[in-house]
Design a protein around this motif. Structure first.
Motif, short mmCIF file in Angstrom:
data_model
loop_
_atom_site.label_atom_id
_atom_site.label_comp_id
_atom_site.label_asym_id
_atom_site.label_seq_id
_atom_site.Cartn_x
_atom_site.Cartn_y
_atom_site.Cartn_z
N PHE A 114 46.43 30.74 22.08
CA PHE A 114 45.91 30.09 23.28
C PHE A 114 44.41 29.89 23.10
O PHE A 114 43.69 30.84 22.80
CB PHE A 114 46.19 30.96 24.50
N LYS A 115 43.95 28.66 23.30
CA LYS A 115 42.56 28.32 23.04
C LYS A 115 41.81 28.08 24.35
O LYS A 115 42.37 27.55 25.30
CB LYS A 115 42.49 27.07 22.17
N LYS A 116 40.54 28.47 24.33
CA LYS A 116 39.67 28.35 25.50
C LYS A 116 40.33 29.00 26.71
O LYS A 116 40.57 28.38 27.74
CB LYS A 116 39.31 26.90 25.77
N VAL A 117 40.62 30.28 26.56
CA VAL A 117 41.31 31.05 27.59
C VAL A 117 40.35 31.34 28.75
O VAL A 117 39.25 31.83 28.54
CB VAL A 117 41.86 32.37 26.99
N ASP A 118 40.81 31.04 29.96
CA ASP A 118 40.02 31.29 31.16
C ASP A 118 40.48 32.53 31.91
O ASP A 118 39.70 33.16 32.60
CB ASP A 118 40.10 30.09 32.11
N TYR A 119 41.78 32.84 31.80
CA TYR A 119 42.31 33.96 32.58
C TYR A 119 43.58 34.48 31.91
O TYR A 119 44.40 33.71 31.43
CB TYR A 119 42.63 33.48 34.01
N ILE A 120 43.72 35.81 31.91
CA ILE A 120 44.90 36.46 31.34
C ILE A 120 45.49 37.38 32.39
O ILE A 120 44.80 38.23 32.95
CB ILE A 120 44.53 37.30 30.09
N ASN A 121 46.77 37.23 32.66
CA ASN A 121 47.49 38.10 33.57
C ASN A 121 48.77 38.55 32.87
O ASN A 121 49.85 38.04 33.13
CB ASN A 121 47.81 37.37 34.88
N CYS A 122 48.61 39.48 31.92
CA CYS A 122 49.76 40.04 31.23
C CYS A 122 49.34 41.35 30.57
O CYS A 122 48.18 41.53 30.23
CB CYS A 122 50.34 39.08 30.19
N PRO A 123 50.28 42.26 30.41
CA PRO A 123 49.97 43.51 29.70
C PRO A 123 49.84 43.25 28.20
O PRO A 123 50.15 42.16 27.72
CB PRO A 123 51.17 44.40 30.02
N SER A 124 49.42 44.25 27.47
CA SER A 124 49.26 44.07 26.03
C SER A 124 50.60 44.01 25.30
O SER A 124 50.69 43.48 24.20
CB SER A 124 48.38 45.18 25.44
N PHE A 125 51.66 44.54 25.91
CA PHE A 125 53.02 44.46 25.36
C PHE A 125 53.97 44.18 26.50
O PHE A 125 53.89 44.83 27.55
CB PHE A 125 53.40 45.77 24.67
N PHE A 126 54.88 43.22 26.34
CA PHE A 126 55.81 42.90 27.42
C PHE A 126 57.06 42.21 26.89
O PHE A 126 57.06 41.65 25.81
CB PHE A 126 55.13 42.04 28.50
N ILE A 137 48.96 32.96 31.53
CA ILE A 137 47.70 32.76 30.83
C ILE A 137 47.21 31.36 31.19
O ILE A 137 48.00 30.40 31.17
CB ILE A 137 47.88 32.88 29.30
N ILE A 138 45.94 31.27 31.52
CA ILE A 138 45.33 29.97 31.82
C ILE A 138 44.40 29.64 30.66
O ILE A 138 43.52 30.44 30.31
CB ILE A 138 44.59 30.00 33.16
N CYS A 139 44.64 28.49 30.06
CA CYS A 139 43.86 28.08 28.89
C CYS A 139 43.75 26.56 28.89
O CYS A 139 44.32 25.88 29.75
CB CYS A 139 44.53 28.57 27.62
N GLN A 140 43.05 26.03 27.90
CA GLN A 140 42.93 24.57 27.80
C GLN A 140 43.87 23.99 26.76
O GLN A 140 44.18 22.80 26.80
CB GLN A 140 41.49 24.18 27.52
N ASP A 141 44.35 24.82 25.83
CA ASP A 141 45.27 24.32 24.82
C ASP A 141 46.02 25.50 24.20
O ASP A 141 45.56 26.64 24.30
CB ASP A 141 44.52 23.57 23.73
#
Length: 116
Positions: free
Chosen positions: A44-56, A98-102
Motif C-alpha cells: 500500500f503506497k502513500k498510506v494515510d490511515y491504518i485500522n488493523c492489527p499486526s496479525f489478522f 487501510i486508506i492509501c493512494q495506491d
C-alpha cells in the motif's frame, strides 16, 4: 481490485501480517500458514490511515462502500485521491481497513528463509 479478488478466490489465504511500514508504504504478507511462507505480498503506497492489527484473519478484501467511507471519514480525513481497502472479518461481523493512494500485489509462494 477485481483481479486481486479473483486471484485470492483461487487460494486458501486467510492469515495476514504487517511485514513493514516506513511511514509511507505498508507491506502486508498473506498465507494459509505464515509460519514458514507467504503467498501474497500487498503493498500500500502513500498510506494515510491504518485500522488493523499486526496479525489478522480475514475472509475477503474489497473496496469500501460510500457508507463505510463516510462513517470513517470522521476519524480520518479522506482526500479525493484516497482509496479505502477493506478487510472483512466475517466471524466478528466487522472489518479492518487501510486508506492509501495506491496499492499493488504480488502472488507466488515465498519461504521466509529465502533470500530476496
Amino acid at each position: 481490485m477485481e483481479e486481486l479478488q479473483k486471484a485470492l478466490y483461487e487460494t486458501n489465504i486467510f492469515d495476514y501480517q504487517i511485514d513493514n511500514f516506513d511511514g509511507d508504504t505498508l507491506v502486508l504478507l498473506g498465507s494459509f500458514d505464515l509460519t514458514y511462507y507467504y503467498e501474497i505480498k500487498l503493498t500500500f503506497k502513500k498510506v494515510d490511515y491504518i485500522n488493523c492489527p499486526s496479525f489478522f484473519d480475514i475472509d475477503r478484501i474489497r473496496l469500501a462502500t460510500e457508507e463505510e467511507k463516510q462513517k470513517n471519514s470522521i476519524q480520518c480525513q479522506l482526500d479525493k485521491e484516497d482509496i479505502m481497502i477493506v478487510f472483512d472479518v466475517d466471524v466478528l461481523e466487522t472489518y479492518y481497513f487501510i486508506i492509501c493512494q495506491d496499492f499493488e500485489y504480488e502472488m507466488g509462494l515465498r519461504y521466509f528463509n529465502e533470500s530476496n
